[in-house]
Design a protein around this motif. Structure first.
Motif, PDB file in Angstrom:
ATOM      1  N   ASN A   8       0.820  -1.226   0.000  1.00 23.44           N
ATOM      2  CA  ASN A   8       0.000   0.000   0.000  1.00 23.44           C
ATOM      3  C   ASN A   8       0.848   1.268   0.000  1.00 23.44           C
ATOM      4  O   ASN A   8       0.557   2.229   0.700  1.00 23.44           O
ATOM      5  CB  ASN A   8      -0.918   0.050   1.222  1.00 23.44           C
ATOM      6  N   THR A  10       2.545   4.713  -0.797  1.00 24.71           N
ATOM      7  CA  THR A  10       2.301   6.000  -1.447  1.00 24.71           C
ATOM      8  C   THR A  10       3.590   6.806  -1.343  1.00 24.71           C
ATOM      9  O   THR A  10       4.126   6.966  -0.246  1.00 24.71           O
ATOM     10  CB  THR A  10       1.160   6.761  -0.756  1.00 24.71           C
ATOM     11  N   SER A  20       0.399   6.312  -5.807  1.00 18.30           N
ATOM     12  CA  SER A  20      -0.264   5.812  -4.610  1.00 18.30           C
ATOM     13  C   SER A  20      -0.704   4.369  -4.784  1.00 18.30           C
ATOM     14  O   SER A  20      -0.847   3.871  -5.910  1.00 18.30           O
ATOM     15  CB  SER A  20      -1.448   6.703  -4.255  1.00 18.30           C
ATOM     16  N   ASN A  21      -0.871   3.733  -3.654  1.00 16.41           N
ATOM     17  CA  ASN A  21      -1.391   2.378  -3.594  1.00 16.41           C
ATOM     18  C   ASN A  21      -0.573   1.379  -4.414  1.00 16.41           C
ATOM     19  O   ASN A  21      -1.117   0.647  -5.235  1.00 16.41           O
ATOM     20  CB  ASN A  21      -2.850   2.387  -4.049  1.00 16.41           C
ATOM     21  N   ASN A  23       1.508  -1.980  -4.748  1.00 16.52           N
ATOM     22  CA  ASN A  23       1.637  -3.273  -4.088  1.00 16.52           C
ATOM     23  C   ASN A  23       2.423  -4.212  -4.981  1.00 16.52           C
ATOM     24  O   ASN A  23       1.948  -4.581  -6.063  1.00 16.52           O
ATOM     25  CB  ASN A  23       0.255  -3.880  -3.822  1.00 16.52           C
ATOM     26  N   GLU A  57       2.680   6.922   2.820  1.00 14.01           N
ATOM     27  CA  GLU A  57       1.849   5.896   3.464  1.00 14.01           C
ATOM     28  C   GLU A  57       2.398   4.531   3.073  1.00 14.01           C
ATOM     29  O   GLU A  57       3.108   4.400   2.085  1.00 14.01           O
ATOM     30  CB  GLU A  57       0.403   5.981   2.948  1.00 14.01           C
ATOM     31  N   GLY A  58       2.025   3.521   3.814  1.00 10.01           N
ATOM     32  CA  GLY A  58       2.400   2.159   3.461  1.00 10.01           C
ATOM     33  C   GLY A  58       3.772   1.775   3.955  1.00 10.01           C
ATOM     34  O   GLY A  58       4.419   2.532   4.678  1.00 10.01           O
ATOM     35  N   ASN A 208      -0.506   5.511 -10.706  1.00  6.88           N
ATOM     36  CA  ASN A 208      -0.506   4.365  -9.797  1.00  6.88           C
ATOM     37  C   ASN A 208       0.078   3.170 -10.534  1.00  6.88           C
ATOM     38  O   ASN A 208       0.653   3.322 -11.605  1.00  6.88           O
ATOM     39  CB  ASN A 208      -1.913   4.087  -9.270  1.00  6.88           C
TER      40      ASN A 208
END
Lengths: 230, 290
Positions: A8, A10, A20-21, A23, A57-58, A208
């Motif tokens: 996850n 970002t 972002s996001n 994986n 994030e992540g 992304n």
């Protein structure tokens, strides 16, 4: 366990989210090529994976015994001071900084010579970095990155700006490092053809994560055709 | 000439000037290489102007100038570095802002208190007479610290100077080393200010490294040769200053450095021409053989 696992994720450049996001998991021995348009955040992602930038994030989880100082890094060419007064040996040896204390030991010097031998630049050892051609400078910086690791190399556009002969030579060197010395490669590239020839896996980015998987699977996608693949 | 040398060494102030000069030359030349390659030359220049301001204030308050300047300069070095890393205000203009402000404040303070006198002139352009016994002791202590830290962290300073991002990726705390370079520069400026003059000391930081970079191509040889060049220039500069009736020492030293720079530039130019000719001849020979 995978070598690098991004969960996850970002990433941001100067406070602005660029990707972002994300994986994906990278396993030992893979040759992962990161592609995407200019400004899509490839370099920012690589710098975040290296720990130069903090993820917004992540998480990035290193596995398989990989530590922060086990990664060899080749930055984009425009970040390098091309007129820097240093010998080839001095530059390569500086790749050992992550392993040594205040001063270089015999082992560090040996490792520097070995990685110079792998990239066939031993004869340039005492030459000045600034007198070298672009391709030679790239090999010196690759040797420096190689000094730092026997596990994984992250290369930011290693082939950009080189003539086709030099580029082909460097590509074969990279393939050698991966197959003979089991070094995992993560490479940012703008050259679509060499990407398709060299990679085992593709990470395609655009705001992304557009695609992550094997090169074989990538060739079946519409992105592949959009990028000009046949 | 020999007579002048002998009489220079017979005065205790002459010996003090030589001791301080050589130590400051050594510190400045070591740091200068990194400053130039990191494009921090203006940080050194800005710091020296702030040095003048703090000297003026210390003199007005009648307190020991160097001891007061030292903490001020270290704080300013910290601020200048933070500003030049901040992309919102352009580093060089921010430095110009700070350095001119410090100079202006210094001049105002001086005008209000003592007025422009020979002491102020010495602070601006340097003097061999200005260095007291306690200045020399402070200089010896601080320069030993500067040189020791430089040698201990030489490999890391090289890496941070050559390619900061890669050094950071290898786990080198690049912020700390940038700070170290800035603080050591501040310390060097403080200990060299009386001899060199606040307005001229940045010449000592920049010239020797630039001169040796004309001729030498390896980092280690650049560092060593610029130390040698720097010490030689300072020695000749102090000699000239002494010989010509205490002519502004900083100005003498910078002028000597300028001459050396031209010589180095000429050497590099000739070397390049010779190599080019050699290559041309080789090509002609190869063509003939074919």
């Amino acid at each position: 366990m995978s070598l690098i696992n991004c969960k996850n994720l970002t990433v941001a450049y100067e406070g602005k989210t660029v990707l972002s996001n994300l994986n994906f998991e990278i396993e030992k021995g893979w040759r992962v090529f990161v592609i995407g348009e200019n400004g899509s955040g490839k370099t920012t992602l690589m710098q975040t994976m290296l720990g130069l930038k903090k993820p917004l994030e992540g998480k990035i989880i290193y596995g398989d015994g990989l530590k922060h100082n086990d990664i060899g890094y080749l930055p984009q060419q425009r970040e390098i001071k091309k007129d820097f007064p240093a010998s080839v040996y001095e530059v390569v040896l500086s790749g050992r900084l992550n392993k040594c204390g205040l001063f270089y030991t015999k082992k560090d010097k040996q490792a520097a010579l070995e990685s110079m031998a792998k990239l066939d630049i031993l004869d340039l050892k005492n030459n000045s970095f600034k007198d070298l051609s672009g391709g030679q400078q790239q090999r010196v910086l690759l040797a420096r990155a190689l000094c730092a690791t026997n596990k994984i190399l992250m290369l930011d556009e290693p082939l950009t700006g080189l003539d086709s002969k030099t580029s082909a030579y460097l590509s074969s060197l990279l393939l050698d490092l991966n197959t003979k010395h089991e070094i995992t490669l993560i490479i940012i590239s703008h050259n679509f053809e060499s990407t398709m020839n060299l990679s085992t896996h593709i990470l395609h980015l655009n705001d992304n994560q557009v695609f992550f998987g094997t090169t074989k699977d990538y060739k079946k996608t519409t992105y592949y055709k959009l990028m000009g693949g046949k | 000439m020999f007579d002048i040398l002998v009489s220079m060494f017979s005065y205790s102030y002459g010996i003090r000037a030589i001791v301080v000069g050589i130590l400051v030359a050594l510190c400045a030349s070591l740091l200068g290489v990194s400053l130039i390659l990191k494009k921090y030359a203006m940080v050194g220049d800005g710091l020296s102007h702030v040095g003048f301001g703090s000297l003026a204030i210390a003199t007005a308050l009648n307190v020991a100038p160097l001891e007061v300047s030292l903490p001020i300069m270290i704080v300013v070095a910290f601020i200048l570095l933070k500003i030049s890393e901040n992309s919102k205000i352009k580093g060089d203009s921010a430095i110009a802002l700070i350095s001119t402000s410090a100079l202006a404040i210094g001049v105002v303070v001086i005008s209000v208190t003592s007025g422009m006198n020979i002491d102020v002139y010495n602070y601006m352009f340097g003097s061999i007479l200005a260095i007291s016994q306690s200045d020399m002791i402070l200089c010896i202590i601080l320069s030993v610290i500067v040189i020791t830290l430089f040698i201990l962290f030489y490999n890391r300073i090289f890496a941070v100077t050559f390619d900061e991002n890669s050094a950071k990726a290898m786990g080198v705390r690049t912020n700390y080393y940038n700070m170290l370079i800035a603080i050591l520069t501040a310390v060097t400026i403080v200990i060299g200010m009386k001899l060199m003059g606040a307005l001229l000391i940045s010449g000592l930081l920049i010239f020797p490294a630039l001169s040796s970079m004309r001729v030498f191509k390896k980092f280690k040889s650049v560092v060593i040769s610029s130390a040698i060049i720097s010490i030689a220039c300072v020695f000749i500069g102090i000699y000239l200053s002494f010989a010509f009736n205490n002519l502004a020492t900083g100005a003498c030293i910078v002028c000597v450095n300028l001459v050396v720079f031209f010589v180095c530039w000429l050497v590099a130019f000739i070397k390049q021409k010779v190599e080019l000719n050699k290559r041309k001849k080789q090509v002609v020979l190869e063509n003939k053989q074919e």
